[in-house]
Design a protein around this motif. Structure first.
Motif, PDB file in Angstrom:
ATOM      1  N   UNK A 131      11.588  52.602  50.382  1.00 58.67           N
ATOM      2  CA  UNK A 131      10.681  51.501  50.081  1.00 58.67           C
ATOM      3  C   UNK A 131      10.798  50.432  51.164  1.00 58.67           C
ATOM      4  N   UNK A 132       9.683  49.786  51.457  1.00 61.87           N
ATOM      5  CA  UNK A 132       9.672  48.735  52.477  1.00 61.87           C
ATOM      6  C   UNK A 132       9.375  47.411  51.782  1.00 61.87           C
ATOM      7  N   UNK A 144      10.680  48.293  39.509  1.00 62.90           N
ATOM      8  CA  UNK A 144      10.771  49.205  38.366  1.00 62.90           C
ATOM      9  C   UNK A 144       9.407  49.851  38.214  1.00 62.90           C
ATOM     10  N   UNK A 145       9.312  50.978  37.519  1.00 61.94           N
ATOM     11  CA  UNK A 145       7.990  51.574  37.291  1.00 61.94           C
ATOM     12  C   UNK A 145       7.060  50.579  36.601  1.00 61.94           C
ATOM     13  N   UNK A 146       5.805  50.525  37.048  1.00 61.62           N
ATOM     14  CA  UNK A 146       4.872  49.533  36.512  1.00 61.62           C
ATOM     15  C   UNK A 146       4.603  49.745  35.033  1.00 61.62           C
ATOM     16  N   UNK A 147       4.758  50.988  34.558  1.00 57.48           N
ATOM     17  CA  UNK A 147       4.503  51.231  33.142  1.00 57.48           C
ATOM     18  C   UNK A 147       5.721  50.962  32.265  1.00 57.48           C
ATOM     19  N   UNK A 148       6.815  50.516  32.881  1.00 56.80           N
ATOM     20  CA  UNK A 148       8.006  50.148  32.108  1.00 56.80           C
ATOM     21  C   UNK A 148       7.923  48.668  31.742  1.00 56.80           C
ATOM     22  N   UNK A 169       6.974  37.797  47.827  1.00 55.02           N
ATOM     23  CA  UNK A 169       7.733  39.037  47.971  1.00 55.02           C
ATOM     24  C   UNK A 169       6.787  40.216  47.740  1.00 55.02           C
ATOM     25  N   UNK A 170       6.901  41.235  48.581  1.00 52.55           N
ATOM     26  CA  UNK A 170       6.036  42.414  48.478  1.00 52.55           C
ATOM     27  C   UNK A 170       6.858  43.679  48.664  1.00 52.55           C
ATOM     28  N   UNK A 171       6.311  44.777  48.169  1.00 51.12           N
ATOM     29  CA  UNK A 171       6.849  46.098  48.471  1.00 51.12           C
ATOM     30  C   UNK A 171       5.672  47.003  48.787  1.00 51.12           C
ATOM     31  N   UNK A 172       5.822  47.817  49.832  1.00 50.96           N
ATOM     32  CA  UNK A 172       4.790  48.798  50.172  1.00 50.96           C
ATOM     33  C   UNK A 172       4.984  50.009  49.267  1.00 50.96           C
ATOM     34  N   UNK A 173       3.940  50.351  48.512  1.00 47.23           N
ATOM     35  CA  UNK A 173       4.072  51.372  47.476  1.00 47.23           C
ATOM     36  C   UNK A 173       4.004  52.781  48.052  1.00 47.23           C
ATOM     37  N   UNK A 174       3.130  53.035  49.018  1.00 43.74           N
ATOM     38  CA  UNK A 174       3.005  54.375  49.585  1.00 43.74           C
ATOM     39  C   UNK A 174       2.573  55.393  48.546  1.00 43.74           C
ATOM     40  N   UNK A 175       3.280  56.533  48.495  1.00 42.13           N
ATOM     41  CA  UNK A 175       2.920  57.612  47.576  1.00 42.13           C
ATOM     42  C   UNK A 175       3.642  57.496  46.235  1.00 42.13           C
ATOM     43  N   UNK A 176       4.331  56.397  46.012  1.00 47.40           N
ATOM     44  CA  UNK A 176       5.120  56.272  44.791  1.00 47.40           C
ATOM     45  C   UNK A 176       4.236  56.131  43.557  1.00 47.40           C
ATOM     46  N   UNK A 177       4.869  56.365  42.419  1.00 45.11           N
ATOM     47  CA  UNK A 177       4.238  55.946  41.179  1.00 45.11           C
ATOM     48  C   UNK A 177       4.029  54.440  41.268  1.00 45.11           C
ATOM     49  N   UNK A 235       0.720  44.263  41.059  1.00 45.54           N
ATOM     50  CA  UNK A 235       2.038  44.561  40.495  1.00 45.54           C
ATOM     51  C   UNK A 235       3.134  44.587  41.557  1.00 45.54           C
ATOM     52  N   UNK A 236       2.786  44.984  42.789  1.00 48.06           N
ATOM     53  CA  UNK A 236       3.818  45.116  43.817  1.00 48.06           C
ATOM     54  C   UNK A 236       4.054  43.817  44.595  1.00 48.06           C
ATOM     55  N   UNK A 237       3.523  42.705  44.086  1.00 45.01           N
ATOM     56  CA  UNK A 237       3.682  41.402  44.727  1.00 45.01           C
ATOM     57  C   UNK A 237       4.160  40.377  43.699  1.00 45.01           C
ATOM     58  N   UNK A 238       5.068  39.493  44.126  1.00 41.00           N
ATOM     59  CA  UNK A 238       5.502  38.395  43.269  1.00 41.00           C
ATOM     60  C   UNK A 238       5.552  37.131  44.116  1.00 41.00           C
ATOM     61  N   UNK A 239       4.872  36.079  43.640  1.00 41.96           N
ATOM     62  CA  UNK A 239       4.809  34.809  44.367  1.00 41.96           C
ATOM     63  C   UNK A 239       5.550  33.727  43.585  1.00 41.96           C
ATOM     64  N   UNK A 240       6.205  32.823  44.316  1.00 42.19           N
ATOM     65  CA  UNK A 240       6.847  31.697  43.642  1.00 42.19           C
ATOM     66  C   UNK A 240       6.907  30.499  44.578  1.00 42.19           C
ATOM     67  N   UNK A 241       6.923  29.324  43.970  1.00 39.72           N
ATOM     68  CA  UNK A 241       6.960  28.064  44.707  1.00 39.72           C
ATOM     69  C   UNK A 241       8.294  27.374  44.463  1.00 39.72           C
ATOM     70  N   UNK A 242       8.843  26.819  45.529  1.00 37.88           N
ATOM     71  CA  UNK A 242      10.110  26.089  45.443  1.00 37.88           C
ATOM     72  C   UNK A 242       9.935  24.759  46.159  1.00 37.88           C
ATOM     73  N   UNK A 243      10.293  23.662  45.507  1.00 36.41           N
ATOM     74  CA  UNK A 243      10.221  22.352  46.153  1.00 36.41           C
ATOM     75  C   UNK A 243      11.213  22.290  47.307  1.00 36.41           C
TER      76      UNK A 243
END
Length: 296
Positions: free
Chosen positions: A137-138, A255-259, A167-175, A226-234
């Motif tokens: 995973x990247x 984690x698997x998106x269906x979990x 934060x991101x992850x490249x999904x590729x051929x994964x579930x 689902x493969x991205x999460x954003x957050x703000x910090x002062x």
């Protein structure tokens, strides 16, 4: 392309079948061929539908039907068949005014992806179940512009501003995967265990910096995907230290998106208006350990 006199035959290769659409002006001469003279494959399958208004004939057949053949290459599965046009005399005449024709048709499917998990169960495992263990995973963590549209060109901030972190992850051929930020720590050196250190995110996804009275730090909800999460910090600096360079190190996981999210896989922010912790997704109880500090 849609079937037309310019492109009289079009093919759509679907998961378990192919759809062949034929314009009756097969030769582009303005003379319409008869639907009954068109067949698919060596089994001579007849058309499944025709439109008099659009002068098109449609064939729908399973990949293994109508006498198709399968060729396997190192990279592809290739299903081959042909569209046959065999003109027959009209009425009692003994002549025809068009020539027979054969149009080769191929559907190519990559072998290195999950073409059809439904068709192979239960005798095969879906392809992604083995590939996900082999492919790396990247992950990435980037400072973003205030509207999240592009990566921020500068990493300099004034106190009173907010850091937009993605934060991101490249999904590729994964579930399908859902990304989480397990923890983030700020230090004055690249060593995340150095002192002084300040935890921004802790306890498996609790944005603890947002619990302080003078901050608005929060996860952005909903996620853009689902493969991205954003957050703000002062923006902040370490008290009593004049250095203006701070290192932020984060531990990302998926984690698997269906979990369903749980106390180990969560993204929780503190809502000052309600005085409660709230997750980006999942039920509120998964965030209860953010307050007690005793996550599993």
């Amino acid at each position: 392309q849609a079937a037309s006199p310019l492109h009289p035959v079009s093919v759509r290769c679907q998961e378990a079948q192919l759809v062949v659409t034929v314009h009756r002006d097969l030769f582009g001469t303005g003379r319409l061929v008869r639907a009954a003279d068109l067949t698919l494959g060596t089994a001579a399958c007849l058309a499944t539908a025709q439109s008099a208004a659009e002068n098109v004939v449609t064939f729908v057949a399973g990949l293994h039907e109508c006498g198709s053949t399968l060729q396997t290459t190192p990279d592809s599965l290739i299903y081959k068949t042909s569209l046959f046009y065999k003109p027959t005399p009209i009425g009692n005449t003994v002549i025809v005014r068009t020539s027979p024709a054969v149009v080769p048709i191929e559907c190519h499917y990559p072998r290195k992806s999950n073409v059809s998990s439904n068709a192979v169960q239960p005798t095969w495992a879906p392809f992604h179940s083995t590939l996900s263990m082999e492919e790396k995973l990247v992950f990435s963590l980037r400072l973003m512009s205030d509207d999240w549209s592009t990566e921020r060109l500068s990493n300099g901030f004034q106190l009173g501003e907010s850091l937009h972190l993605q934060a991101d992850v490249m999904v590729g051929h994964h579930v399908p995967l859902r990304l989480f930020v397990d923890d983030c720590v700020a230090t004055l050196s690249p060593d995340r265990s150095s002192s002084p250190r300040y935890a921004l995110i802790d306890l498996n996804g609790c944005l603890v910096d947002g619990r302080a009275d003078d901050t608005t730090s929060t996860f952005i909800s909903p996620r853009p995907r689902q493969e991205t999460l954003q957050f703000m910090v002062d923006a902040f600096k370490f008290a009593g230290d004049d250095r203006n360079l701070i290192y932020i190190t984060c531990h990302l996981k998926v984690s698997p998106a269906d979990q369903a999210p749980n106390p180990l896989n969560k993204a929780c922010s503190f809502n000052k208006a309600s005085g409660l912790w709230a997750p980006v997704e999942g039920t509120g109880d998964i965030c209860s350990c953010c307050e007690t500090g005793s996550c599993p």
